[in-house]
Design a protein around this motif. Structure first.
Motif, PDB file in Angstrom:
ATOM      1  N   ASN A 197     -34.916 -30.248 -22.097  1.00  0.00           N
ATOM      2  CA  ASN A 197     -33.774 -31.064 -21.676  1.00  0.00           C
ATOM      3  C   ASN A 197     -34.096 -32.531 -21.951  1.00  0.00           C
ATOM      4  O   ASN A 197     -34.954 -33.110 -21.297  1.00  0.00           O
ATOM      5  N   SER A 199     -32.610 -36.569 -22.883  1.00  0.00           N
ATOM      6  CA  SER A 199     -31.550 -37.551 -23.119  1.00  0.00           C
ATOM      7  C   SER A 199     -32.208 -38.891 -23.417  1.00  0.00           C
ATOM      8  O   SER A 199     -33.232 -39.235 -22.818  1.00  0.00           O
ATOM      9  N   ARG A 210     -35.696 -39.449 -21.608  1.00  0.00           N
ATOM     10  CA  ARG A 210     -35.949 -38.659 -20.398  1.00  0.00           C
ATOM     11  C   ARG A 210     -36.060 -37.199 -20.803  1.00  0.00           C
ATOM     12  O   ARG A 210     -35.206 -36.688 -21.522  1.00  0.00           O
ATOM     13  N   ASN A 217     -37.114 -27.412 -15.785  1.00  0.00           N
ATOM     14  CA  ASN A 217     -36.318 -28.646 -15.853  1.00  0.00           C
ATOM     15  C   ASN A 217     -36.643 -29.636 -14.746  1.00  0.00           C
ATOM     16  O   ASN A 217     -36.281 -30.811 -14.831  1.00  0.00           O
TER      17      ASN A 217
HETATM   18  C1  LIG Z   1     -31.067 -32.571 -17.949  1.00  0.00           C
HETATM   19  O1  LIG Z   1     -31.360 -33.957 -17.838  1.00  0.00           O
HETATM   20  C2  LIG Z   1     -30.279 -34.718 -17.323  1.00  0.00           C
HETATM   21  C3  LIG Z   1     -30.661 -36.174 -17.445  1.00  0.00           C
HETATM   22  O2  LIG Z   1     -31.947 -36.395 -17.036  1.00  0.00           O
HETATM   23  C4  LIG Z   1     -30.005 -34.281 -15.892  1.00  0.00           C
HETATM   24  O3  LIG Z   1     -28.921 -35.003 -15.364  1.00  0.00           O
HETATM   25  C5  LIG Z   1     -29.663 -32.788 -15.905  1.00  0.00           C
HETATM   26  O4  LIG Z   1     -29.530 -32.316 -14.586  1.00  0.00           O
HETATM   27  C6  LIG Z   1     -30.755 -31.977 -16.582  1.00  0.00           C
HETATM   28  N1  LIG Z   1     -30.331 -30.615 -16.759  1.00  0.00           N
HETATM   29  C7  LIG Z   1     -30.969 -29.618 -16.182  1.00  0.00           C
HETATM   30  C8  LIG Z   1     -30.442 -28.262 -16.498  1.00  0.00           C
HETATM   31  O5  LIG Z   1     -31.922 -29.785 -15.448  1.00  0.00           O
END
Ligand SMILES: *[C@@H]1O[C@H](CO)[C@@H](O)[C@H](O)[C@H]1NC(C)=O
Ligand SMILES: *[C@@H]1O[C@H](CO)[C@@H](O)[C@H](O)[C@H]1NC(C)=O
Ligand SMILES: *[C@@H]1O[C@H](CO)[C@@H](O)[C@H](O)[C@H]1NC(C)=O
Ligand SMILES: *[C@@H]1O[C@H](CO)[C@@H](O)[C@H](O)[C@H]1NC(C)=O
Ligand SMILES: *[C@@H]1O[C@H](CO)[C@@H](O)[C@H](O)[C@H]1NC(C)=O
Ligand SMILES: *[C@@H]1O[C@H](CO)[C@@H](O)[C@H](O)[C@H]1NC(C)=O
Ligand SMILES: *[C@@H]1O[C@H](CO)[C@@H](O)[C@H](O)[C@H]1NC(C)=O
Ligand SMILES: *[C@@H]1O[C@H](CO)[C@@H](O)[C@H](O)[C@H]1NC(C)=O
Ligand SMILES: *[C@@H]1O[C@H](CO)[C@@H](O)[C@H](O)[C@H]1NC(C)=O
Ligand SMILES: *[C@@H]1O[C@H](CO)[C@@H](O)[C@H](O)[C@H]1NC(C)=O
Ligand SMILES: *[C@@H]1O[C@H](CO)[C@@H](O)[C@H](O)[C@H]1NC(C)=O
Ligand SMILES: *[C@@H]1O[C@H](CO)[C@@H](O)[C@H](O)[C@H]1NC(C)=O
Length: 787
Positions: A197, A199, A210, A217
């Motif tokens: 994950n 961004s 990040r 996650n």
């Molecule tokens: C992935 O990263 C984003 C930004 O950091 C976060 O908002 C989101 O919850 C994350 N997704 C998961 C599935 O953890």
């Protein structure tokens, strides 16, 4: 020009000449006339915690970035819920000789769920579009005496230069780009991560990526880059930052994770602070501080085996090729010094107080699923990573190991109780950043091994032997040893008068089950109280008693003495005359097995020595070592250099050097990093330093400072070292010529007896008096050995 300015000019010229010499030193410089074609020719820099693998590509530079706590996920309890019930049943199966069934039951009911702990993962790529085409005079260097990495070339009649350094004081990695004319630098910079994950934001010179471990996650981190230009124009794009017509550009990089901080806000605030203060300092100041800090460690010890003369005027990888052709390290002896210096460079760059221990790849990994998870394998590899530290004056680089052992102690208590209903703490053959101690993978020849903690304890006691630090004993060593000892006192039951350690194995060899001749070639690794088990337990319990004596504690000492008296001695095979590997004279499946587990008592252990004991066990150990090598052993980087250290302990300097030569010609990439299973693994880079130490200085037998114990007779005729440590709290410097020690000095850091031996027992003088036995050394004194 006045007198002062002439003098200043002279000093400047002198300093420049001096600097050029240092940069050209073939004992500390790697250089290449082309960019890296892949990871195995890229060059590593690191500040202990964060690291970069730099390729030096001309048009699109790529740098693999790492942070030591970016792993695939958080802690999970992998203890098999069936284990506790299975354990006594498996013992019963072994008691009636049903080894196959016992092994099958263990692998199904006791191994970890899932079978692997967490994996170490790459942080991200730093990509830098440079926009240059065909260039001339390309040169790519790494100076391991400073940690500075350079790329230089000519393009369009202008000189361009890139410098990179990892700073521990500033806690960033910094990249500097400039050219011979103002306004010549154009770069487009981005951070990328291809899995998990992710961004990424780009904002006025700041990039934040990040991410999270690909298994989890919630296990999050942020990598950041600050791009600072002098001159020119900076533009923020959706997926990059570009700068045109700059005089110079610096990129500062750091990453911070949830491992060391409670939440994202706190680690991002630390990250931004670091990048901002780095930008305030600027590259040159960061570089100066980084070098000064680095050299504070690097300059503590030296090793020299003479000049290579003309042989060094070629690129680094050609030096390896030339050695492969000559098969004689004397053709480029400075290559060996370079390996000694490189190993120390890599340790200082991957292990500092507060960082994590260097893993299978140190901190330099490009993958999400790296070989063997790039974790901590503790049936040789993490140990080999630690052998060089104390003896080369780099004791601080072990503090990450003490931290890891502290974590493992807690995890291991749960494993001891939930798997074996035992007290104390236990670990199997791997661990990760969480100190996970549950069994790993699924094979009788590695998974079934409750000895990982015992081996790691040898580092704890050895650290005390080198430093004589009593605070370390009470604060660190004592609690660790108490739990390690408590486990085996429970686990090792008395059978026929002997302490019996089972199920276990002899990492990572297996044998043919003798009663199953009918079942063609049936094999297993499962066994009872192997030779390595006995050697590790001997080491652990003698170490416990020694530590207790050091701090005047009698707690548990009597029990430990009883345990030792119930431990079976090393056994010599009546059929082969070699040290017996297993509990019985089984036939091994791999006579040339890469692991030298049954030889632990020779090195790194010290259970027997021709100086202390009758030579029968020592001779049987030698015979086993030779048998392994003759049968194709030493067949990986770490394995080959372990054999070098073993030969040194066997006082066979020629074989020790041959093994080091084979490491260089067979298991070393063009960037001088060593390999295993055809992938980078850092252990042998550390191991070669320790093997060289063993050839020229040993101190494992009863406090004897043994100088020149394994001097080679056909190679490395002349040489010297300074700043090497020996057990008992001594610092040793020595020189040799024509294969014999010509002088030495020994400084004492604590009061205590000093026993000295030179080579095979030559006569010598100490401070002019002929030496006749132990001297009562006093702290701060230096003793001079002459002949
Ligand atoms: C992935 O990263 C984003 C930004 O950091 C976060 O908002 C989101 O919850 C994350 N997704 C998961 C599935 O953890
Ligand atoms: C590359 O730089 C190093 C260090 O200054 C130097 O020793 C080496 O000769 C250079 N190589 C070339 C081809 O200029
Ligand atoms: C011999 O092989 C058989 C068949 O695989 C197995 O059931 C038995 O447990 C083996 N015996 C030993 C001593 O391992
Ligand atoms: C694993 O344990 C179960 C009982 O929990 C047992 O039935 C099974 O036979 C065991 N597996 C092996 C291979 O022995
Ligand atoms: C580089 O300089 C040489 C000599 O000064 C000149 O002949 C050549 O045209 C220049 N090349 C470029 C690409 O500017
Ligand atoms: C780049 O900057 C450094 C440090 O200021 C300087 O020594 C070097 O000469 C510059 N490189 C070029 C190619 O001008
Ligand atoms: C840098 O980019 C600018 C704008 O695109 C261009 O004019 C200049 O020639 C470039 N400089 C170099 C050294 O390539
Ligand atoms: C870095 O780039 C390479 C391709 O050049 C890719 O294979 C690798 O996965 C990237 N690393 C990360 C951490 O994304
Ligand atoms: C002695 O050990 C303690 C505890 O590990 C440590 O804090 C201290 O720095 C050590 N002393 C020296 C002189 O290294
Ligand atoms: C071991 O191998 C040897 C030679 O291959 C053979 O003669 C012997 O019977 C084997 N011994 C055992 C215990 O399997
Ligand atoms: C070798 O001698 C040492 C020192 O006396 C002793 O501690 C050790 O137990 C002996 N080893 C063996 C295998 O007898
Ligand atoms: C070692 O040093 C001695 C004495 O200086 C010298 O005669 C000899 O040639 C040297 N040997 C080598 C291999 O350099």
């Amino acid at each position: 020009m006045g007198y002062t300015s002439i003098l200043t000019a002279f000093v400047a010229i002198f300093l420049l000449a001096d600097r050029a010499l240092a940069e050209d030193n073939p004992s500390s410089l790697l250089w290449y006339s082309a960019p890296a074609s892949g990871f195995n020719s890229a060059l590593p820099i690191g500040n202990g915690r964060i690291g970069a693998m730099i390729y030096g590509r001309i048009d699109q530079e790529i740098v693999n970035m790492n942070e030591d706590s970016i792993w695939s996920g958080g802690f999970t309890n992998r203890i098999n819920p069936n284990a506790k019930a299975a354990f006594p049943r498996i013992r019963s199966k072994m008691d009636v000789g049903d080894l196959t069934a016992a092994g099958d039951d263990w692998l199904q009911n006791m191994t970890g769920v899932p079978t692997s702990p967490r994996r170490y993962q790459a942080a991200c790529n730093l990509t830098i579009e440079v926009g240059h085409g065909s260039v001339q005079d390309y040169n790519r260097t790494l100076d391991v005496s400073t940690g500075l990495q350079y790329v230089k070339y000519t393009y369009n009649n202008m000189s361009f230069e890139r410098r990179a350094v990892a700073s521990t004081p500033a806690n960033v990695v910094a990249f500097h780009y400039n050219g011979s004319q103002p306004g010549a630098i154009n770069l487009t910079v981005a951070l990328q991560r291809s899995q998990g994950n992710v961004s990424t934001t780009y904002d006025n010179g700041l990039i934040l990526l990040r991410g999270a471990g690909t298994d989890d996650n919630m296990y999050t981190f942020t990598a950041g880059a600050r791009v600072v230009n002098t001159g020119g124009t900076l533009t923020t794009n959706a997926d990059s930052i570009s700068i045109v017509n700059a005089d110079s550009i610096v990129i500062y990089w750091d990453a911070e994770t949830i491992y060391r901080y409670p939440n994202q806000a706190s680690y991002e605030s630390a990250l931004k602070d670091r990048l901002n203060s780095a930008a305030d300092q600027g590259f040159d100041e960061i570089y100066q501080q980084a070098v000064q800090d680095f050299q504070g460690f690097y300059s503590r010890a030296t090793f020299s085996v003479g000049s290579s003369g003309e042989a060094v005027g070629v690129e680094t990888y050609k030096r390896l090729q030339n050695l492969a052709a000559s098969q004689n390290i004397d053709s480029d002896s400075e290559l060996l010094t370079l390996m000694y210096n490189y190993g120390r460079y890599l340790l200082i760059s991957s292990a500092r107080p507060g960082t994590l221990s260097p893993n299978l790849q140190g901190i330099w990994n490009k993958d999400f699923d790296p070989p063997f998870g790039s974790k901590y394998t503790i049936d040789i590899n993490l140990e080999m990573n630690s052998w060089l530290a104390d003896i080369n004056g780099l004791s601080e680089s072990l503090t990450p190991l003490w931290d890891l052992l502290g974590l493992m102690r807690q995890r291991g208590q749960q494993v001891a109780s939930d798997m074996y209903s035992a007290s104390g703490s236990v670990c199997h053959h791997n661990t990760d950043l969480w100190g996970d101690c549950a069994p790993v993978d699924s094979g009788t020849q590695w998974t079934i091994w409750p000895m990982g903690n015992a081996w790691l304890m040898t580092h704890v006691i050895e650290h005390y032997r080198f430093t004589r630090n009593a605070t370390f004993v009470t604060e660190v060593a004592g609690p660790l040893f108490n739990d390690a000892v408590a486990f085996y006192e429970d686990f090792c039951v008395l059978k026929d008068g002997y302490r019996t350690n089972y199920p276990s194995n002899s990492p990572e060899n297996s044998y043919f089950i003798p009663s199953n001749d009918s079942v063609a070639g049936q094999q297993t690794g499962i066994d009872t109280t192997t030779q390595m088990d006995r050697a590790l337990l001997w080491d652990l319990f003698t170490g416990f008693i020694e530590l207790s004596n050091a701090v005047g504690s009698s707690n548990g000492v009597e029990d430990a003495q009883t345990f030792l008296s119930q431990l079976q001695e090393p056994i010599i095979s009546p059929t082969t005359g070699r040290l017996l590997e297993w509990s019985q004279d089984f036939n091994e499946t791999e006579p040339g097995h890469r692991h030298f587990s049954p030889l632990f008592g020779l090195h790194p252990g010290h259970q027997y020595s021709p100086l202390d004991n009758d030579t029968s066990i020592f001779n049987a150990a030698n015979k086993l070592l030779q048998h392994r090598i003759d049968s194709g052993g030493g067949s990986e980087g770490w394995s080959r250099i372990w054999s070098s250290a073993l030969f040194a302990r066997a006082f066979n300097g020629d074989a020790a050097v041959t093994s080091a030569e084979v490491l260089l010609t067979t298991y070393t990439y063009s960037n001088l990093l060593s390999h295993t299973s055809n992938t980078f693994q850092i252990d042998a880079n550390f191991g070669i330093v320790a093997a060289l130490n063993e050839m020229f200085l040993q101190s494992h037998t009863d406090g004897i400072v043994h100088i020149g114990p394994a001097l080679p007779t056909t190679r490395l005729a002349n040489g010297s070292y300074t700043g090497w440590k020996s057990r008992g709290g001594f610092t040793v410097s020595a020189q040799w010529q024509d294969h014999h020690i010509t002088g030495a000095t020994i400084s004492a850091s604590v009061d205590g007896p000093l026993k000295v031996r030179i080579e095979g027992g030559r006569a010598f003088r100490v401070d002019g008096q002929s030496y006749g036995g132990a001297i009562q050394a006093t702290a701060g004194s230096t003793y001079v050995v002459t002949f």
